[in-house]
Design a protein around this motif. Sequence first.
Motif, short mmCIF file in Angstrom:
data_model
loop_
_atom_site.label_atom_id
_atom_site.label_comp_id
_atom_site.label_asym_id
_atom_site.label_seq_id
_atom_site.Cartn_x
_atom_site.Cartn_y
_atom_site.Cartn_z
N ARG A 57 -7.15 6.49 36.66
CA ARG A 57 -7.01 7.23 37.92
C ARG A 57 -7.47 6.36 39.08
NH1 ARG A 57 -9.55 13.12 36.18
NH2 ARG A 57 -8.10 13.44 34.45
N THR A 58 -6.86 6.59 40.25
CA THR A 58 -7.20 5.81 41.44
C THR A 58 -8.17 6.55 42.35
OG1 THR A 58 -5.24 6.65 42.54
CG2 THR A 58 -5.03 4.52 41.43
N ASP A 59 -8.76 7.64 41.85
CA ASP A 59 -9.68 8.44 42.66
C ASP A 59 -11.12 7.92 42.63
OD1 ASP A 59 -10.52 9.13 40.11
OD2 ASP A 59 -9.95 11.25 40.27
N GLY A 60 -11.33 6.75 42.00
CA GLY A 60 -12.67 6.18 41.92
C GLY A 60 -13.46 6.64 40.71
N SER A 61 -12.93 7.57 39.93
CA SER A 61 -13.64 8.08 38.77
C SER A 61 -13.64 7.11 37.59
CB SER A 61 -13.03 9.41 38.32
OG SER A 61 -11.73 9.21 37.77
N GLY A 62 -12.65 6.21 37.55
CA GLY A 62 -12.53 5.28 36.44
C GLY A 62 -12.00 5.93 35.17
N ILE A 63 -11.58 7.19 35.24
CA ILE A 63 -11.08 7.90 34.07
C ILE A 63 -9.71 7.37 33.69
CG2 ILE A 63 -10.28 10.15 33.21
CD1 ILE A 63 -12.45 11.42 35.00
N ALA A 64 -9.54 7.07 32.40
CA ALA A 64 -8.25 6.63 31.88
C ALA A 64 -7.54 7.84 31.28
CB ALA A 64 -8.44 5.55 30.83
N ASP A 65 -6.39 8.18 31.82
CA ASP A 65 -5.60 9.31 31.31
C ASP A 65 -4.70 8.91 30.15
OD1 ASP A 65 -6.57 11.37 33.00
OD2 ASP A 65 -5.35 10.57 34.63
N VAL A 66 -4.38 7.63 30.04
CA VAL A 66 -3.58 7.10 28.94
C VAL A 66 -4.20 5.77 28.54
CG1 VAL A 66 -1.28 6.32 28.21
CG2 VAL A 66 -1.48 8.17 29.88
N VAL A 67 -4.22 5.50 27.24
CA VAL A 67 -4.74 4.24 26.73
C VAL A 67 -3.80 3.70 25.66
CG1 VAL A 67 -7.15 4.79 27.23
CG2 VAL A 67 -6.17 5.40 24.99
N GLY A 68 -3.95 2.43 25.38
CA GLY A 68 -3.12 1.85 24.33
C GLY A 68 -3.49 0.41 24.08
N THR A 69 -2.62 -0.25 23.33
CA THR A 69 -2.79 -1.64 22.96
C THR A 69 -1.50 -2.38 23.31
OG1 THR A 69 -4.22 -1.02 21.12
CG2 THR A 69 -3.24 -3.21 21.03
N VAL A 70 -1.65 -3.59 23.85
CA VAL A 70 -0.49 -4.43 24.13
C VAL A 70 0.04 -4.97 22.80
CG1 VAL A 70 0.35 -6.47 25.35
CG2 VAL A 70 -1.43 -5.05 26.40
N VAL A 71 1.28 -4.63 22.49
CA VAL A 71 1.91 -5.04 21.23
C VAL A 71 2.64 -6.36 21.41
CG1 VAL A 71 3.64 -4.39 19.49
CG2 VAL A 71 2.14 -2.64 20.49
N GLU A 72 3.32 -6.50 22.55
CA GLU A 72 4.10 -7.71 22.84
C GLU A 72 4.07 -7.94 24.34
OE1 GLU A 72 8.70 -9.31 22.31
OE2 GLU A 72 8.09 -7.47 21.32
N SER A 73 3.91 -9.20 24.73
CA SER A 73 3.87 -9.54 26.15
C SER A 73 4.57 -10.88 26.35
CB SER A 73 2.41 -9.61 26.62
OG SER A 73 2.34 -9.91 28.00
N VAL A 74 5.76 -10.82 26.96
CA VAL A 74 6.56 -12.02 27.20
C VAL A 74 6.94 -12.03 28.68
CG1 VAL A 74 8.59 -13.35 26.50
CG2 VAL A 74 7.48 -11.82 24.84
N PRO A 75 6.04 -12.51 29.56
CA PRO A 75 6.33 -12.51 30.99
C PRO A 75 7.52 -13.40 31.31
CG PRO A 75 4.01 -13.02 30.56
CD PRO A 75 4.73 -13.04 29.24
N PRO A 76 8.37 -13.07 32.21
CA PRO A 76 8.57 -11.77 32.86
C PRO A 76 9.72 -11.00 32.23
CG PRO A 76 9.75 -13.42 34.10
CD PRO A 76 9.16 -14.12 32.87
N LYS A 77 9.78 -10.97 30.90
CA LYS A 77 10.95 -10.41 30.23
C LYS A 77 10.70 -9.11 29.48
CE LYS A 77 12.88 -15.00 29.44
NZ LYS A 77 13.33 -15.94 28.44
#
Length: 164
Positions: A57-77
Amino acid sequence: MAESPGTPNLSFTYVTYLGSPPETVWHALTDAEATAAYWGHSNVSDWKEGSPWEHRRTDGSGIADVVGTVVESVPPKRLVSTWGLPGAPHPGGPSRVTFTIAPYGAIVRLTVRHENLADEAEREQAAAGWAAVMSNLKTYVETGRPLPDEPWRMPPGSASPSST
């Protein structure tokens, strides 16, 4: 992957075209300040395979509404991550989101595919959410600013006051 009997393997795919280089779209998907501008949440990670990510959240609370793990990262594709509510088990494991950025001349085709959705209600929620977020992303990338109102706050089926 084989499906278990009675286990739905629902997914949603959304495609949009942006007048932008792939690197700009990648930055918009992975930069915490950029995502805060058009998504109302900051996507926070180092975006390396195996790393955690949070949709904060961008309200300053730092609360994460969704979480996960990066499975694949091929910038910028291509960017693939798991997607789930913090601490909430998801039937059949977490869902998975894949962003594919395909350049074509001076434009890109951005495809988002959200897989392993639990049921039809979750698929409908994903469809509405992704349409709103991707519309705002497109506007942000092409103009430097998001839509004047958050599209995900617009009630389904609502008409403008002037059209009634």
